[in-house]
Scaffold this motif. Structure first.
Motif, PDB file in Angstrom:
ATOM      1  N   ALA A 133       9.102  -7.621 -11.637  1.00  8.66           N
ATOM      2  CA  ALA A 133       7.714  -7.981 -11.944  1.00  8.66           C
ATOM      3  C   ALA A 133       6.838  -6.746 -11.785  1.00  8.66           C
ATOM      4  N   PRO A 134       5.603  -6.793 -12.282  1.00 15.79           N
ATOM      5  CA  PRO A 134       4.697  -5.648 -12.132  1.00 15.79           C
ATOM      6  C   PRO A 134       4.399  -5.312 -10.680  1.00 15.79           C
ATOM      7  N   VAL A 135       3.976  -4.076 -10.466  1.00 13.91           N
ATOM      8  CA  VAL A 135       3.417  -3.647  -9.189  1.00 13.91           C
ATOM      9  C   VAL A 135       1.915  -3.876  -9.257  1.00 13.91           C
ATOM     10  N   THR A 136       1.383  -4.636  -8.305  1.00  8.17           N
ATOM     11  CA  THR A 136      -0.046  -4.958  -8.312  1.00  8.17           C
ATOM     12  C   THR A 136      -0.772  -4.149  -7.257  1.00  8.17           C
ATOM     13  N   VAL A 137      -1.893  -3.553  -7.630  1.00  5.68           N
ATOM     14  CA  VAL A 137      -2.701  -2.785  -6.681  1.00  5.68           C
ATOM     15  C   VAL A 137      -4.123  -3.326  -6.667  1.00  5.68           C
ATOM     16  N   GLY A 138      -4.677  -3.481  -5.478  1.00  6.26           N
ATOM     17  CA  GLY A 138      -6.058  -3.892  -5.326  1.00  6.26           C
ATOM     18  C   GLY A 138      -6.987  -2.706  -5.484  1.00  6.26           C
ATOM     19  N   LEU A 139      -7.933  -2.821  -6.386  1.00  5.11           N
ATOM     20  CA  LEU A 139      -8.861  -1.724  -6.678  1.00  5.11           C
ATOM     21  C   LEU A 139     -10.189  -1.957  -5.977  1.00  5.11           C
ATOM     22  N   ALA A 140     -10.606  -0.998  -5.161  1.00  2.00           N
ATOM     23  CA  ALA A 140     -11.896  -1.062  -4.487  1.00  2.00           C
ATOM     24  C   ALA A 140     -12.965  -0.399  -5.343  1.00  2.00           C
ATOM     25  N   ALA A 141     -14.207  -0.713  -5.033  1.00  2.30           N
ATOM     26  CA  ALA A 141     -15.322  -0.099  -5.755  1.00  2.30           C
ATOM     27  C   ALA A 141     -15.819   1.159  -5.058  1.00  2.30           C
ATOM     28  N   VAL A 236       2.713  -5.653  -3.690  1.00  2.00           N
ATOM     29  CA  VAL A 236       1.246  -5.621  -3.674  1.00  2.00           C
ATOM     30  C   VAL A 236       0.824  -4.405  -2.860  1.00  2.00           C
ATOM     31  N   VAL A 237      -0.009  -3.562  -3.437  1.00  2.00           N
ATOM     32  CA  VAL A 237      -0.418  -2.305  -2.808  1.00  2.00           C
ATOM     33  C   VAL A 237      -1.910  -2.349  -2.523  1.00  2.00           C
ATOM     34  N   ILE A 238      -2.291  -1.975  -1.303  1.00  2.00           N
ATOM     35  CA  ILE A 238      -3.693  -1.951  -0.919  1.00  2.00           C
ATOM     36  C   ILE A 238      -3.988  -0.637  -0.202  1.00  2.00           C
TER      37      ILE A 238
END
Length: 274
Positions: A133-141, A236-238
């Motif tokens: 599955a895709p690698v998901t990353v949380g994007l901050a502002a 999930v990457v943060i």
């Protein structure tokens, strides 16, 4: 060739972390240092040495060519393990979710470990199984996820999977006093956050021309936004702020919600050195 530090305590979650490391080094060779943090009497050392050796043999059985070393160190969690991982590519530990602490890597200790570590920390839940599955990353502002974004892009390329960039937004308070004003403010906020997301997508496709990038903009809180994507992600990457606390895009209880409850691997990436 770099190396991965596997924090091991003999628990079921630690065995899942071992499986995760074995899966990774089977396709991307790296040395493995199996670290056991012990705060114990001398008489306990043979027991700990035995289960560490058994874990090492299990890893070698999965990946016969892997270079595996064992390091039993006296100290306390999480500081000792964090120091042991200096210079590593990754620090990988297992943790139980949806449960009271059942290993030294559970709950608040895991959060403290991610705050202390100078290298990316992968938290692998008990019962983990590989997922294509895709690698998901949380994007901050606010830029606190920049290093996480780049790490996730490289990880997605190595896996041969898309990179999914997830960004969330909510209306700022106080809200306008009229329905028309609320609608206008919502459209402006949506456009502003869409621009942040589009900029990140453009940057990653420019840096990695062969990378497939998916963009997800969610009107919700950050934890809910990532949770909704986690079951469709291999990782999930943060990111974090340099001051070490999980703040910014992840605020207080949000970090706890993800680390304590999410039943999928999470990688917490510290900011790049200035």
């Amino acid at each position: 060739m770099g190396h991965i530090v596997l924090g091991y305590d003999g628990s079921a979650a630690a065995d899942s972390a071992l499986d995760w490391v074995a899966e990774r080094v089977s396709t991307r060779p790296a040395g493995v240092v199996l670290v056991v943090v012990a705060n114990m009497f001398h008489a306990e050392r043979p027991v700990i040495a035995r289960f560490a050796e058994e874990a090492s043999e299990r890893l070698r059985a999965r990946v016969p060519d892997a270079a595996v070393d064992i390091d039993i160190v006296d100290g306390r969690m999480p500081g000792t393990l964090s120091r042991s991982a200096q210079g590593a590519e990754l620090l990988v530990v297992g943790m139980h979710t949806n449960a009271r602490a059942r290993s030294v890597f559970a709950g608040a200790v895991a959060l403290r470990l991610t705050a202390l570590s100078a290298v990316p920390v992968v938290l692998v839940p008990a019962g983990w199984a590989p997922r294509v599955a895709p690698v998901t990353v949380g994007l901050a502002a606010d830029g606190s996820s920049d290093a996480a974004l780049r790490f996730a892009a490289v990880e997605a390329l190595a896996q041969g999977q898309p990179l999914r960039i997830a960004h969330s937004w909510l209306m700022a308070s106080p809200l306008p006093s009229t329905p028309a004003g609320i609608g206008s403010a919502a459209r402006e906020a949506h456009a502003a956050h869409r621009a942040i997301l589009d900029e990140a997508v453009t940057a990653m496709t420019r840096e990695h021309p062969g990378l497939v990038v998916e963009a997800t903009l969610v009107r919700d809180n950050p934890a809910a936004a990532l949770t909704s994507q986690a079951s469709r992600s291999s990782l999930v990457v943060i990111g974090t702020h340099r001051r070490g606390l999980l703040t910014g895009w992840l605020l207080g209880s949000v970090a706890w919600d993800l680390v304590g409850e999410l039943g999928d691997p999470i990688c917490v990436v510290p900011p790049a050195a200035p």
